[in-house]
Design a protein around this motif. Structure first.
Motif, PDB file in Angstrom:
ATOM      1  N   HIS A 108       2.156   1.766  -3.166  1.00  0.00           N
ATOM      2  CA  HIS A 108       1.731   2.376  -4.491  1.00  0.00           C
ATOM      3  C   HIS A 108       1.324   3.650  -4.258  1.00  0.00           C
ATOM      4  O   HIS A 108       0.638   4.759  -5.062  1.00  0.00           O
ATOM      5  CB  HIS A 108      -0.137   1.315  -4.883  1.00  0.00           C
ATOM      6  CG  HIS A 108       0.831  -0.398  -4.484  1.00  0.00           C
ATOM      7  ND1 HIS A 108      -0.214  -0.825  -3.975  1.00  0.00           N
ATOM      8  CD2 HIS A 108       0.610  -0.308  -6.080  1.00  0.00           C
ATOM      9  CE1 HIS A 108      -0.272  -2.351  -5.123  1.00  0.00           C
ATOM     10  NE2 HIS A 108       0.509  -2.048  -5.861  1.00  0.00           N
ATOM     11  N   TRP A 109       1.467   4.041  -2.835  1.00  0.00           N
ATOM     12  CA  TRP A 109       0.818   5.546  -2.555  1.00  0.00           C
ATOM     13  C   TRP A 109       2.073   6.766  -3.397  1.00  0.00           C
ATOM     14  O   TRP A 109       0.900   7.080  -3.608  1.00  0.00           O
ATOM     15  CB  TRP A 109       0.425   6.095  -0.983  1.00  0.00           C
ATOM     16  CG  TRP A 109       0.133   6.789  -0.887  1.00  0.00           C
ATOM     17  CD1 TRP A 109      -1.368   7.452  -0.963  1.00  0.00           C
ATOM     18  CD2 TRP A 109       1.113   8.226  -0.473  1.00  0.00           C
ATOM     19  NE1 TRP A 109      -0.567   9.032   0.137  1.00  0.00           N
ATOM     20  CE2 TRP A 109       0.669   9.067  -0.173  1.00  0.00           C
ATOM     21  CE3 TRP A 109       3.008   7.739   0.035  1.00  0.00           C
ATOM     22  CZ2 TRP A 109       1.381  10.156   0.025  1.00  0.00           C
ATOM     23  CZ3 TRP A 109       3.567   8.978   0.118  1.00  0.00           C
ATOM     24  CH2 TRP A 109       2.236  10.482   0.512  1.00  0.00           C
ATOM     25  N   ILE A 110       2.820   5.811  -2.939  1.00  0.00           N
ATOM     26  CA  ILE A 110       4.359   6.590  -3.694  1.00  0.00           C
ATOM     27  C   ILE A 110       4.095   6.522  -5.251  1.00  0.00           C
ATOM     28  O   ILE A 110       4.461   7.490  -5.967  1.00  0.00           O
ATOM     29  CB  ILE A 110       5.796   5.923  -3.086  1.00  0.00           C
ATOM     30  CG1 ILE A 110       5.791   6.505  -1.463  1.00  0.00           C
ATOM     31  CG2 ILE A 110       6.814   7.245  -4.076  1.00  0.00           C
ATOM     32  CD1 ILE A 110       5.852   7.722  -1.886  1.00  0.00           C
ATOM     33  N   ALA A 111       3.632   5.762  -5.992  1.00  0.00           N
ATOM     34  CA  ALA A 111       4.118   5.709  -7.292  1.00  0.00           C
ATOM     35  C   ALA A 111       2.891   6.649  -7.460  1.00  0.00           C
ATOM     36  O   ALA A 111       2.721   7.613  -8.984  1.00  0.00           O
ATOM     37  CB  ALA A 111       3.342   4.175  -7.404  1.00  0.00           C
ATOM     38  N   ARG A 112       1.736   7.683  -6.862  1.00  0.00           N
ATOM     39  CA  ARG A 112       0.186   7.778  -7.389  1.00  0.00           C
ATOM     40  C   ARG A 112       0.472   9.326  -7.405  1.00  0.00           C
ATOM     41  O   ARG A 112      -0.160   9.808  -7.530  1.00  0.00           O
ATOM     42  CB  ARG A 112      -1.281   7.445  -6.132  1.00  0.00           C
ATOM     43  CG  ARG A 112      -0.930   5.954  -7.130  1.00  0.00           C
ATOM     44  CD  ARG A 112      -2.424   6.300  -5.988  1.00  0.00           C
ATOM     45  NE  ARG A 112      -2.977   6.115  -4.876  1.00  0.00           N
ATOM     46  CZ  ARG A 112      -3.007   5.159  -4.575  1.00  0.00           C
ATOM     47  NH1 ARG A 112      -2.447   3.993  -4.503  1.00  0.00           N
ATOM     48  NH2 ARG A 112      -3.518   5.566  -2.309  1.00  0.00           N
ATOM     49  N   GLN A 113       2.024   9.232  -6.352  1.00  0.00           N
ATOM     50  CA  GLN A 113       2.038  10.930  -6.476  1.00  0.00           C
ATOM     51  C   GLN A 113       3.091  11.336  -7.223  1.00  0.00           C
ATOM     52  O   GLN A 113       3.614  11.242  -7.942  1.00  0.00           O
ATOM     53  CB  GLN A 113       2.654  11.029  -4.608  1.00  0.00           C
ATOM     54  CG  GLN A 113       2.223  10.059  -3.750  1.00  0.00           C
ATOM     55  CD  GLN A 113       1.029  11.074  -3.279  1.00  0.00           C
ATOM     56  OE1 GLN A 113       0.747  11.870  -3.599  1.00  0.00           O
ATOM     57  NE2 GLN A 113      -0.510   9.897  -3.023  1.00  0.00           N
ATOM     58  N   SER A 114       3.002  12.694  -7.122  1.00  0.00           N
ATOM     59  CA  SER A 114       4.126  13.577  -8.178  1.00  0.00           C
ATOM     60  C   SER A 114       5.378  13.766  -7.637  1.00  0.00           C
ATOM     61  O   SER A 114       5.782  13.036  -7.159  1.00  0.00           O
ATOM     62  CB  SER A 114       3.010  14.910  -8.039  1.00  0.00           C
ATOM     63  OG  SER A 114       3.198  15.330  -6.592  1.00  0.00           O
ATOM     64  N   TRP A 115       5.627  13.696  -9.134  1.00  0.00           N
ATOM     65  CA  TRP A 115       7.392  14.249  -9.140  1.00  0.00           C
ATOM     66  C   TRP A 115       8.313  14.783  -7.231  1.00  0.00           C
ATOM     67  O   TRP A 115       8.784  14.394  -6.764  1.00  0.00           O
ATOM     68  CB  TRP A 115       8.031  14.253  -9.708  1.00  0.00           C
ATOM     69  CG  TRP A 115       8.151  13.371 -11.022  1.00  0.00           C
ATOM     70  CD1 TRP A 115       7.467  13.425 -12.045  1.00  0.00           C
ATOM     71  CD2 TRP A 115       8.894  12.360 -10.705  1.00  0.00           C
ATOM     72  NE1 TRP A 115       7.937  12.473 -12.966  1.00  0.00           N
ATOM     73  CE2 TRP A 115       8.601  11.361 -11.915  1.00  0.00           C
ATOM     74  CE3 TRP A 115      10.050  11.609  -9.992  1.00  0.00           C
ATOM     75  CZ2 TRP A 115       9.064  10.257 -12.578  1.00  0.00           C
ATOM     76  CZ3 TRP A 115      10.479  10.895 -10.450  1.00  0.00           C
ATOM     77  CH2 TRP A 115      10.216  10.084 -11.567  1.00  0.00           C
TER      78      TRP A 115
ATOM     79  N   SER B 119       0.284  -1.084   0.159  1.00  0.00           N
ATOM     80  CA  SER B 119      -0.002   0.478   0.128  1.00  0.00           C
ATOM     81  C   SER B 119       0.855   0.767  -0.025  1.00  0.00           C
ATOM     82  O   SER B 119       0.813   2.098  -0.832  1.00  0.00           O
ATOM     83  CB  SER B 119      -1.213   0.132   1.657  1.00  0.00           C
ATOM     84  OG  SER B 119      -0.313   0.316   2.328  1.00  0.00           O
ATOM     85  N   TRP B 120       2.027   0.998   0.230  1.00  0.00           N
ATOM     86  CA  TRP B 120       3.160   2.717   0.395  1.00  0.00           C
ATOM     87  C   TRP B 120       3.295   2.454  -0.749  1.00  0.00           C
ATOM     88  O   TRP B 120       3.630   3.497  -1.259  1.00  0.00           O
ATOM     89  CB  TRP B 120       3.842   2.173   1.569  1.00  0.00           C
ATOM     90  CG  TRP B 120       5.182   3.149   1.496  1.00  0.00           C
ATOM     91  CD1 TRP B 120       6.364   2.551   1.321  1.00  0.00           C
ATOM     92  CD2 TRP B 120       4.819   4.674   2.185  1.00  0.00           C
ATOM     93  NE1 TRP B 120       7.112   4.548   0.639  1.00  0.00           N
ATOM     94  CE2 TRP B 120       6.667   4.995   1.925  1.00  0.00           C
ATOM     95  CE3 TRP B 120       3.992   5.781   2.634  1.00  0.00           C
ATOM     96  CZ2 TRP B 120       6.284   6.181   1.959  1.00  0.00           C
ATOM     97  CZ3 TRP B 120       4.122   6.788   2.569  1.00  0.00           C
ATOM     98  CH2 TRP B 120       5.936   6.784   2.836  1.00  0.00           C
TER      99      TRP B 120
END
Length: 135
Positions: free
Chosen positions: A87-94, A84-85
């Motif tokens: 996937h959360w990071i992957a959804r964030q902006s650069w 879950s961490w």
């Protein structure tokens, strides 16, 4: 052509053969407990240093999960939260990823600095200053 009796049905694994006797079950449980504990202990010692400390702890937990239900549940919990961490990071902006990476680097640097300072009495910041001040 007919199948041999041992080829019919499911194959019996090595662990199943060991568990087939009371002494084997006990020896396997003790062996897995000791080996998994050793791997977890090594991982815990390595956590403050750069490298795969947490990965080694999780490997030890996976070894324990072979024989212990509580370890299997904890391993499942850990996998779920790491995924879950991730996937959360992957959804964030650069920019958010960069801030998270920077905070992570600062944390790891602080852990390394204090580990070396407390373990060996070496002030890495002073060593770097002395090195940079050399002619």
């Amino acid at each position: 052509m007919t199948a041999k009796p041992d080829e019919q049905g499911q194959s019996v694994g090595v662990l199943d053969r060991i568990r087939s006797t009371a002494a084997g079950r006990h020896a396997l449980k003790v062996g897995v407990g000791i080996f998994g504990g050793l791997v977890v202990a090594i991982g815990i010692v390595l956590i403050p240093f750069p490298g795969p400390g947490w990965a080694i702890v999780i490997l030890g937990l996976a070894i324990w999960a072979i024989e212990f239900a509580w370890a299997k549940n904890l391993l499942t919990f850990t996998k779920r939260h790491v995924q879950s961490w991730t996937h959360w990071i992957a959804r964030q902006s650069w920019p958010v990823r960069c801030v998270v990476g920077l905070v992570g680097m600062i944390f790891v640097s602080a852990v390394v600095y204090f580990s070396v300072r407390l373990s060996f009495g070496i002030d890495l910041i002073q060593v770097a200053r002395d090195w940079l001040a050399r002619p």
